[in-house]
Design a protein around this motif. Structure first.
Motif, PDB file in Angstrom:
ATOM      1  N   UNK A 102     -47.102 -16.086 -53.668  1.00  0.00           N
ATOM      2  CA  UNK A 102     -47.199 -16.929 -54.605  1.00  0.00           C
ATOM      3  C   UNK A 102     -45.705 -17.761 -54.908  1.00  0.00           C
ATOM      4  N   UNK A 103     -44.790 -17.379 -54.068  1.00  0.00           N
ATOM      5  CA  UNK A 103     -43.336 -17.866 -54.357  1.00  0.00           C
ATOM      6  C   UNK A 103     -43.074 -19.241 -53.510  1.00  0.00           C
ATOM      7  N   UNK A 104     -42.057 -20.025 -53.700  1.00  0.00           N
ATOM      8  CA  UNK A 104     -41.936 -21.161 -53.048  1.00  0.00           C
ATOM      9  C   UNK A 104     -41.586 -21.123 -51.655  1.00  0.00           C
ATOM     10  N   UNK A 105     -41.766 -22.101 -50.746  1.00  0.00           N
ATOM     11  CA  UNK A 105     -41.659 -21.875 -49.611  1.00  0.00           C
ATOM     12  C   UNK A 105     -40.232 -21.552 -49.075  1.00  0.00           C
ATOM     13  N   UNK A 106     -40.009 -20.886 -47.998  1.00  0.00           N
ATOM     14  CA  UNK A 106     -38.620 -20.198 -47.695  1.00  0.00           C
ATOM     15  C   UNK A 106     -38.023 -21.151 -46.484  1.00  0.00           C
ATOM     16  N   UNK A 107     -38.978 -21.617 -45.922  1.00  0.00           N
ATOM     17  CA  UNK A 107     -38.270 -22.602 -44.795  1.00  0.00           C
ATOM     18  C   UNK A 107     -38.817 -24.014 -44.725  1.00  0.00           C
ATOM     19  N   UNK A 108     -38.550 -25.010 -44.044  1.00  0.00           N
ATOM     20  CA  UNK A 108     -39.139 -26.193 -43.848  1.00  0.00           C
ATOM     21  C   UNK A 108     -39.547 -26.381 -42.476  1.00  0.00           C
ATOM     22  N   UNK A 109     -40.563 -27.443 -42.378  1.00  0.00           N
ATOM     23  CA  UNK A 109     -41.203 -27.620 -41.073  1.00  0.00           C
ATOM     24  C   UNK A 109     -40.933 -29.279 -40.850  1.00  0.00           C
ATOM     25  N   UNK A 110     -40.593 -29.799 -39.810  1.00  0.00           N
ATOM     26  CA  UNK A 110     -40.475 -31.089 -39.472  1.00  0.00           C
ATOM     27  C   UNK A 110     -40.815 -31.280 -38.053  1.00  0.00           C
ATOM     28  N   UNK A 111     -41.921 -32.361 -37.783  1.00  0.00           N
ATOM     29  CA  UNK A 111     -42.311 -32.589 -36.501  1.00  0.00           C
ATOM     30  C   UNK A 111     -41.191 -33.130 -35.750  1.00  0.00           C
TER      31      UNK A 111
END
Length: 241
Positions: A102-111
């Motif tokens: 339930x915590x914020x995203x730790x990484x980012x995803x980009x195409x």
């Protein structure tokens, strides 16, 4: 396959996407009954090259599994970043940590190129585990895979020889670091020479020299902001020498 009007690329049908997701990566390690539960609740979504799926710090949401195209994984662990640290191959899933904690995203995803992903919304995850709390154990297998990858990446960066370190990074990014890897021997890496230098912790000129030698030996091919691995076994042999 069909042509998507917005992406302008040959796209997978839902049936083909489900097959890839079922036979590669996380879901291939789970019981068939669980696989069906997940795939029946997934939406197939398309993203254009450069489009962000989610960013580090975003609120928790659902899980995404790559079935076609490429994804860059961005991290921002301290005072630096965000910057790309890894590439995903089809069958790789993300988003389980935020769903579990339930915590914020730790990484980012980009195409990194036009991509298709299976999207399992958070409400559907909660629906699955409300009926069977043991399903959390299967979802946690995604995290185990990420931990294995991170440990391997840390170990590769301890390689003293800069050529071998660059080779290890290329193999990891191409999804073919080990002989048992399922990725094609002609895997493509959607990173530039500058990005490879950062990930291998070498100077840009050093990375350029290593990549030219690997290309001259026929083991890779350099394209515009992209590197194609032509002979993964020969590259792995370099690490054993």
């Amino acid at each position: 396959m069909f042509i998507d009007d917005q992406l302008g690329e040959k796209m997978l049908s839902l049936e083909a996407a489900r097959k890839i997701a079922a036979e590669n990566g996380w879901l291939s390690l789970t019981p068939p009954s669980f696989r069906i539960l997940v795939l029946d609740r997934c939406r197939l979504e398309g993203f254009k090259a450069g489009q962000c799926i989610f960013m580090a710090g975003d609120p928790p949401g659902g899980m995404f599994g790559l079935v076609a195209g490429g994804l860059g994984i961005a991290i921002a662990p301290g005072e630096r970043g965000p910057y790309f640290a890894h590439l995903a191959t089809p069958g790789t899933w993300f988003g389980e940590n935020a769903a579990i904690t339930g915590q914020p995203r730790r990484i980012g995803l980009t195409a990194t190129r036009d991509a298709q992903l299976m999207h399992l919304p958070l409400a559907k995850i909660n629906e699955i585990v409300s009926k069977d709390p043991e399903a959390w154990r299967l979802i946690a297998l995604v995290t185990s895979g990420h931990i294995d990858m991170a440990i391997g990446a840390c170990d590769d960066l301890m390689i003293r020889d800069h050529v071998k370190r660059c080779v290890a990074v290329l193999l990891r990014l191409g999804g073919c670091r080990y002989r048992s890897s399922t990725a094609s021997s002609c895997a493509e890496i959607d990173f530039s020479q500058d990005e490879i230098a950062v990930l291998a912790n070498v100077a840009r000129t050093t990375a350029g020299s290593v990549l030219r030698k690997l290309e001259d030996s026929g083991q890779i091919e350099q394209l515009y902001r992209r590197i194609r691995i032509l002979d993964a076994e020969a590259l792995r042999a370099r690490l054993r020498d």
